[in-house]
Design a protein around this motif. Structure first.
Motif, mmCIF file in Angstrom:
data_model
loop_
_atom_site.group_PDB
_atom_site.id
_atom_site.type_symbol
_atom_site.label_atom_id
_atom_site.label_comp_id
_atom_site.label_asym_id
_atom_site.label_seq_id
_atom_site.Cartn_x
_atom_site.Cartn_y
_atom_site.Cartn_z
ATOM 1 N N GLY A 88 -2.361 -4.631 -2.408
ATOM 2 C CA GLY A 88 -1.713 -4.186 -0.923
ATOM 3 C C GLY A 88 -2.981 -4.303 -0.013
ATOM 4 N N VAL A 89 -4.128 -3.716 -0.445
ATOM 5 C CA VAL A 89 -5.651 -3.739 0.127
ATOM 6 C C VAL A 89 -5.938 -5.050 0.250
ATOM 7 N N VAL A 90 -5.992 -5.868 -0.599
ATOM 8 C CA VAL A 90 -6.681 -7.167 -0.618
ATOM 9 C C VAL A 90 -5.892 -8.161 0.213
ATOM 10 N N ILE A 91 -4.519 -8.093 0.157
ATOM 11 C CA ILE A 91 -3.769 -8.913 0.979
ATOM 12 C C ILE A 91 -3.806 -8.444 2.554
ATOM 13 N N THR A 92 -3.868 -7.090 2.967
ATOM 14 C CA THR A 92 -4.321 -6.804 4.157
ATOM 15 C C THR A 92 -5.610 -7.247 4.536
ATOM 16 N N LEU A 93 -6.266 -7.035 4.051
ATOM 17 C CA LEU A 93 -7.799 -7.642 4.429
ATOM 18 C C LEU A 93 -7.876 -8.930 4.704
ATOM 19 N N ALA A 94 -7.219 -9.699 3.553
ATOM 20 C CA ALA A 94 -7.204 -11.278 3.881
ATOM 21 C C ALA A 94 -6.422 -11.603 5.152
ATOM 22 N N GLY A 95 -5.301 -10.913 5.175
ATOM 23 C CA GLY A 95 -4.630 -11.266 6.544
ATOM 24 C C GLY A 95 -5.315 -11.053 7.826
ATOM 25 N N ALA A 96 -6.098 -9.770 7.936
ATOM 26 C CA ALA A 96 -7.115 -9.738 8.997
ATOM 27 C C ALA A 96 -8.187 -10.562 9.143
ATOM 28 N N TRP B 285 -1.293 2.038 -8.625
ATOM 29 C CA TRP B 285 -2.629 1.389 -8.450
ATOM 30 C C TRP B 285 -2.580 0.087 -8.278
ATOM 31 N N ILE B 286 -1.806 -0.729 -9.138
ATOM 32 C CA ILE B 286 -1.727 -2.280 -8.915
ATOM 33 C C ILE B 286 -1.324 -2.682 -7.606
ATOM 34 N N HIS B 287 -0.307 -1.901 -7.108
ATOM 35 C CA HIS B 287 0.190 -2.163 -5.771
ATOM 36 C C HIS B 287 -0.709 -1.941 -4.567
ATOM 37 N N LEU B 288 -1.481 -0.840 -4.767
ATOM 38 C CA LEU B 288 -2.234 -0.371 -3.700
ATOM 39 C C LEU B 288 -3.457 -1.327 -3.745
ATOM 40 N N ILE B 289 -3.919 -1.620 -4.784
ATOM 41 C CA ILE B 289 -5.075 -2.686 -4.895
ATOM 42 C C ILE B 289 -4.639 -3.835 -4.409
ATOM 43 N N ALA C 268 0.989 -10.997 -5.774
ATOM 44 C CA ALA C 268 1.890 -10.161 -5.128
ATOM 45 C C ALA C 268 3.405 -10.237 -5.584
ATOM 46 N N MET C 269 3.913 -11.867 -5.666
ATOM 47 C CA MET C 269 5.080 -12.185 -5.899
ATOM 48 C C MET C 269 5.248 -11.651 -7.482
ATOM 49 N N LEU C 270 4.213 -11.887 -8.243
ATOM 50 C CA LEU C 270 4.590 -11.393 -9.826
ATOM 51 C C LEU C 270 4.536 -10.117 -9.778
ATOM 52 N N ALA C 271 3.495 -9.327 -9.155
ATOM 53 C CA ALA C 271 3.842 -7.884 -9.231
ATOM 54 C C ALA C 271 5.415 -7.290 -8.603
ATOM 55 N N ASN C 272 5.574 -7.807 -7.737
ATOM 56 C CA ASN C 272 6.776 -7.433 -7.110
ATOM 57 C C ASN C 272 8.121 -7.754 -8.300
ATOM 58 N N ILE D 78 0.676 -1.117 -0.296
ATOM 59 C CA ILE D 78 -0.020 -0.065 0.170
ATOM 60 C C ILE D 78 0.817 1.273 0.027
ATOM 61 N N PHE D 79 1.843 1.293 0.717
ATOM 62 C CA PHE D 79 2.622 2.545 0.638
ATOM 63 C C PHE D 79 3.558 2.532 -0.312
ATOM 64 N N GLU D 80 3.976 1.431 -1.031
ATOM 65 C CA GLU D 80 4.584 1.493 -2.245
ATOM 66 C C GLU D 80 3.710 2.193 -3.368
ATOM 67 N N GLY D 81 2.630 1.605 -3.246
ATOM 68 C CA GLY D 81 1.603 2.263 -4.247
ATOM 69 C C GLY D 81 1.146 3.688 -3.900
ATOM 70 N N ILE D 82 1.060 4.018 -2.941
ATOM 71 C CA ILE D 82 0.894 5.504 -2.735
ATOM 72 C C ILE D 82 2.111 6.317 -3.107
ATOM 73 N N ALA D 83 3.263 5.743 -2.955
ATOM 74 C CA ALA D 83 4.474 6.649 -3.276
ATOM 75 C C ALA D 83 4.553 6.712 -4.849
ATOM 76 N N ALA D 84 3.990 5.640 -5.441
ATOM 77 C CA ALA D 84 4.096 5.587 -7.015
ATOM 78 C C ALA D 84 3.041 6.435 -7.550
ATOM 79 N N ILE D 85 1.916 6.640 -6.750
ATOM 80 C CA ILE D 85 0.704 7.314 -7.436
ATOM 81 C C ILE D 85 1.257 8.748 -7.051
#
Length: 144
Positions: free
Chosen positions: A78-86, A72-76, A106-110, A42-49
């Protein structure tokens, strides 16, 4: 007739309890890593946007997208991963399946993000690899 002392467990019951305890430990491990990795994305996505000038881009990269698109890809993701972790903390079984799938994405995106932030991309690839491993090796609730 053999009598059982109160509180004593048979060998199979003790092993089953140990697996259940270890499994919940792996799920907590995966959930913590998912929340951490998701927040980092999420932080990477915000920084890139917000600021395209922050990242140094590599010329002639085979998978080059506009940096705002990557944000935007990282932000979206990241949000889905964070919600699934919660959701894993809440004991949701669906979160294991979603977690494996989204951690793979996420591995592919990174991997594709390596030219922009090599250190953090590799760290997040490793974290998502551990997440997939922990989610796949933890026993299911029916085994506990």
């Amino acid at each position: 007739m053999a009598s059982h002392v109160s509180g004593a467990r048979s060998g199979a019951a003790a092993r089953s309890a140990e697996r259940a305890g270890a499994g919940s430990g792996w799920l907590v491990f995966a959930a913590v890593l998912m929340v951490f990795g998701g927040l980092m994305m999420i932080f990477e996505g915000i920084a890139a946007i917000a600021e395209d000038d922050i990242f140094v881009t590599t010329r002639n990269y085979a998978y080059s997208f506009d940096l705002t698109s990557w944000g935007w890809i990282h932000l979206i993701v990241g949000v889905v991963i964070t919600l699934a972790g919660a959701a894993l903390f809440q004991g949701a079984t669906w979160a294991r399946v979603v977690g494996v799938g989204v951690a793979g994405l996420a591995m592919l995106a990174n991997f594709l993000w390596i030219p922009y932030a090599p250190f953090w991309a590799i760290v997040l690839i490793a974290i998502n690899g551990f997440v997939i491993w922990a989610l796949c090796t933890a026993p299911s609730p029916s085994e506990g």
